[in-house]
Enzyme design. Structure first.
Site, short mmCIF file in Angstrom:
data_model
loop_
_atom_site.label_atom_id
_atom_site.label_comp_id
_atom_site.label_asym_id
_atom_site.label_seq_id
_atom_site.Cartn_x
_atom_site.Cartn_y
_atom_site.Cartn_z
N PHE A 214 -1.76 5.70 -1.66
CA PHE A 214 -3.11 5.31 -1.24
C PHE A 214 -3.56 4.20 -2.16
O PHE A 214 -3.62 4.37 -3.38
CB PHE A 214 -4.11 6.46 -1.34
CG PHE A 214 -5.55 6.04 -1.03
CD1 PHE A 214 -6.13 6.39 0.17
CD2 PHE A 214 -6.30 5.29 -1.94
CE1 PHE A 214 -7.44 6.00 0.47
CE2 PHE A 214 -7.60 4.89 -1.65
CZ PHE A 214 -8.17 5.25 -0.44
N GLU A 215 -3.90 3.06 -1.59
CA GLU A 215 -4.58 2.03 -2.34
C GLU A 215 -5.34 1.13 -1.37
O GLU A 215 -4.88 0.87 -0.26
CB GLU A 215 -3.63 1.22 -3.24
CG GLU A 215 -2.42 0.65 -2.57
CD GLU A 215 -1.42 0.04 -3.55
OE1 GLU A 215 -1.55 0.22 -4.78
OE2 GLU A 215 -0.48 -0.62 -3.07
N ILE A 216 -6.52 0.73 -1.78
CA ILE A 216 -7.32 -0.28 -1.06
C ILE A 216 -7.49 -1.41 -2.06
O ILE A 216 -8.04 -1.20 -3.15
CB ILE A 216 -8.69 0.28 -0.63
CG1 ILE A 216 -8.50 1.50 0.29
CG2 ILE A 216 -9.49 -0.80 0.08
CD1 ILE A 216 -9.81 2.17 0.70
#
Length: 746
Positions: free
Chosen positions: A280-282
């Site tokens: 998960f990364e934004i």
């Protein structure tokens, strides 16, 4: 950090400078001290939460807030997937749409190292009305670069596979890590975008997201967002940090003075192993496309560490973010409920919980060292508005007296009652056990290369338990132990040590196995990135632990065994004899941790066990505990005793019933055609042949095997421990709850 000597300062400096620094210390640095000492309230991590009206006296569910101007960021979801990931995405994308994207309609970009099939594209398009693009990764981004020595890379993979390092034998996994580290953001399908949100198959989103994280990132000048921080497996990145230091030395002008390296760097300058879990990364694509980041990646890539070791994109992204970004450009999305097996992020804030269906007690960030470091580094910044207010408040005397009354460092020797004092009052913890030892041994399956891991584990085990009882050790290996290994082990204990070699027929294909079929099965599982799916040594180990270790001649004289593995940790003093406890109380199997198995590794195991039960009703115990492993529909719930720790009866495993069971499984070939593990095999055998009173949960034995631990919650037991019960896998564990329900139903 600077500490002022108040006795030599003038009155004027006290009025002006002291107020500033005192505020900085008092409100930004948490107190250091023992668990009994007071701590200042933690400041909340900044998050884009919707605040209920001030006149509301009760918590209310947040309203969906969509930007009134209809503004959108230039952003997309990025999903690296295979054609075989369709089922996982059919689970994940509908959740993401329901929780967030159904309101915002951001596009999806799917990438694969081979072209997507029409079946995949058609089925995926059914999951969202958003724009979808499907791209193929250029071959040069998913293959060996010309400077890598392929023979050396193959040897390194084989070595890591033999040492059972996670994904150590997988070449596709390395290609994926290298691609995610340095190439995905260069794909033509992403050229038009400024931000991305990485999504993986089978992950879960458990909270409504009623604002736009992309816009939040853009408007608040954030460059990198995460939900989970963990430690990396050291064996996969032994030289990554030193390589990074060399890069920084050679490129001093690139690393910003306002970097965030304190997140990852110990006081002595070494790497603490922490990283943002990058599934998960934004984040900002412009950040990854920057000269600084590309220079770092290319420097790493030229060293070959993605192939000679197993560098992951998570530590690479994390170190780069720490080098190039100040703390205020890195954001923790506290309010995004997220699950990627086996870890959760779930907000503890009650207002945020109204939008979620997750359990905050399972949040891996709870008291995790890496996230604690993030929070502490984040809080070092003074809060400017209040800071300026204090400067003009002119309340020096009151603030000075208040500050002097509360020390910034707590001397735990002055705490009201230390652990040692309490422990001395309580006395040693004892069990109802008969005096004298039993015929038992510590069993360790190891390789010659496991010296470091056992140098870590055995002294701890001796200190916590065995120096008081001197039980012998039996070391087993599929090749003869060398003299260096034996000599190193003998330095760790005064107990008797025996070193044995596993018979070839117990660590090789049996005659009935179709080797071609087994090879194809491994290749298929490796392509699907199933944990240890491509490893043949791991399969030999699982089969050996399932059906042969207890038959070794070195164990024939013993009635009980305690399984120990390299690198595990024992975190509580064990002041009684578990072997005597087992014998005196007629127990045959003891464990510390229960977890679910990976379904991809055992797709036919339960059906095979049910056929065995049907054909051998006469040997199934009438008071069996199979209920513990059946869900309401009668299928397998995937729970098992995590067998890297077990204290058990060797007579039970040598029994006719267990031997028939293992032989039945072995003839089916599932250890090689799938990847049946000894943990579910032992667990189901125990459930078939033992009543509940012969199975024991060692709640009081503090134990850690990455990434799970058992830590007693009982305060009396905690006096002998150095672990945190909040991190215990037993907290709200569905598998352990099933055992406890069964046990309490007596």
């Amino acid at each position: 950090m600077l500490r002022l000597n108040w006795s030599i300062l003038t009155f004027f400096l006290l009025v002006v400078i002291f107020v500033q620094f005192a505020y900085y210390y008092f409100y930004s640095i948490p107190y250091n001290g023992c668990s009994k000492c007071p701590k200042h309230a933690e400041q909340k991590v900044e998050a884009p939460v919707y605040v209920a009206p001030q006149n509301s006296t009760k918590l209310k569910r947040r309203r969906i807030h969509i930007d009134p101007d209809g503004e959108r960021a230039n952003a997309a979801f990025v999903i690296l997937a295979r054609n075989t990931d369709l089922n996982g995405l059919q689970k994940t994308i509908p959740q993401l749409e329901a929780r967030f994207n159904g309101k915002f309609n951001y596009p999806y970009v799917f990438l694969n190292d081979v072209p997507f099939t029409e079946l995949f594209k058609n089925e995926i398009r059914k999951l969202s009305k958003s724009k979808m693009s499907f791209g193929t990764i250029p071959k040069e981004h998913w293959s060996y670069p010309e400077w890598v020595n392929v023979t050396r890379a193959d040897e390194c993979r084989a070595d890591m596979d033999r040492r059972r390092i996670i994904y150590g034998g997988s070449l596709p996994y390395r290609h994926m890590c290298r691609f995610n580290s340095g190439f995905f953001f260069r794909h033509p399908l992403l050229d038009e975008y400024e931000f991305y949100w990485r999504v993986e198959p089978s992950v879960e989103f458990s909270c409504d997201i009623d604002y736009d994280p992309f816009l939040f990132m853009k408007k608040n000048d954030k460059k990198y967002g995460f939900v989970i921080m963990l430690h990396e497996y050291w064996e996969t990145i032994p030289s990554l940090w030193n390589t990074t230091l060399q890069f920084m030395e050679a490129n001093k002008g690139l690393v910003t003075d306002k970097n965030s390296l304190d997140l990852l760097r110990r006081p002595d300058g070494s790497y603490n192993g922490c990283h943002f879990w990058s599934n998960f990364e934004i984040a900002s694509l412009d950040f990854l496309r920057s000269k600084e980041y590309v220079s770092y990646f290319e420097y790493l890539d030229k060293t070959g560490g993605f192939f000679y070791e197993r560098w992951g994109d998570a530590p690479v992204h994390s170190i780069a973010a720490a080098m190039y970004l100040p703390m205020d450009q890195i954001h923790y999305f506290e309010d995004v409920g997220y699950f990627h097996n086996p870890f959760y992020n779930c907000p503890a804030n009650p207002a945020l919980q109204l939008n979620c269906n997750c359990d905050p007690s399972k949040n891996v960030n709870n008291d995790h060292e890496c996230f604690r470091i993030f929070r502490e580094v984040k809080q070092r910044r003074p809060q400017l508005p209040v800071f300026l207010f204090l400067l003009v408040a002119l309340i020096f005397i009151h603030f000075y007296l208040f500050y002097r009354a509360v020390p910034t460092e707590i001397d735990c020797s002055k705490c009201s009652e230390t652990k040692t004092a309490v422990a001395s009052k309580q006395g040693r913890f004892t069990r109802n056990s008969a005096p004298g030892k039993v015929k038992a041994a510590i069993v360790i399956l190891a390789r010659n290369s496991d010296i470091d891991g056992l140098n870590h584990t055995i002294p701890m085990f001796e200190q916590r338990f065995n120096h008081k009882f001197n039980y012998p050790y039996v070391f087993l290996n599929d090749v003869p132990f060398n003299e260096r290994f034996k000599s190193a082990m003998r330095k760790l204990t005064t107990s008797k040590l025996s070193f044995g070699t596993v018979p070839t027929e117990h660590w090789s294909y049996p005659s009935w196995i179709n080797v071609t079929k087994a090879d194809e099965a491994r290749k298929s599982m490796e392509k699907r990135d199933i944990i240890y799916g491509g490893s043949l040594p791991y399969r030999h180990m699982c089969r050996y632990n399932s059906g042969f270790f207890f038959r070794h001649p070195l164990l024939q004289e013993y009635d009980y065994y305690w399984r120990v593995e390299p690198w595990v940790e024992f975190t509580c003093d064990i002041d009684y004899d578990p072997f005597v406890f087992m014998k005196t109380n007629n127990k045959d199997y003891g464990f510390t941790i229960m977890v679910p198995e990976y379904i991809e590794t055992i797709p036919t195991l339960w059906d095979t066990v049910e056929k065995f039960i049907e054909e051998h009703q006469q040997i199934i115990h009438p008071k069996n505990t199979l209920k513990m492993f059946r869900n309401d529909q009668g299928s397998y719930n995937l729970c098992h005793f995590w067998s890297n720790f077990e204290i058990g009866s060797l007579r039970f495993f040598r029994s006719g019933a267990y031997s028939k069971y293992f032989d039945y499984l072995d003839k089916k070939g599932g250890f090689f055609y799938e990847r049946w593990g000894d943990a579910p095999v032992h667990s189901l055998g125990v459930a078939m042949f033992l009543p509940r009173e012969k199975i024991h949960y060692f709640e009081d034995i503090g134990y850690f095997h990455n990434p799970f631990q058992n830590c007693p919650a009982n305060p009396a037991l905690q006096l002998r421990c150095s672990c945190n019960p909040k991190k215990s896998e037993s907290l709200n564990n569905d598998c352990l709850n099933r055992y406890l329900e069964l046990y309490r139903s007596r």
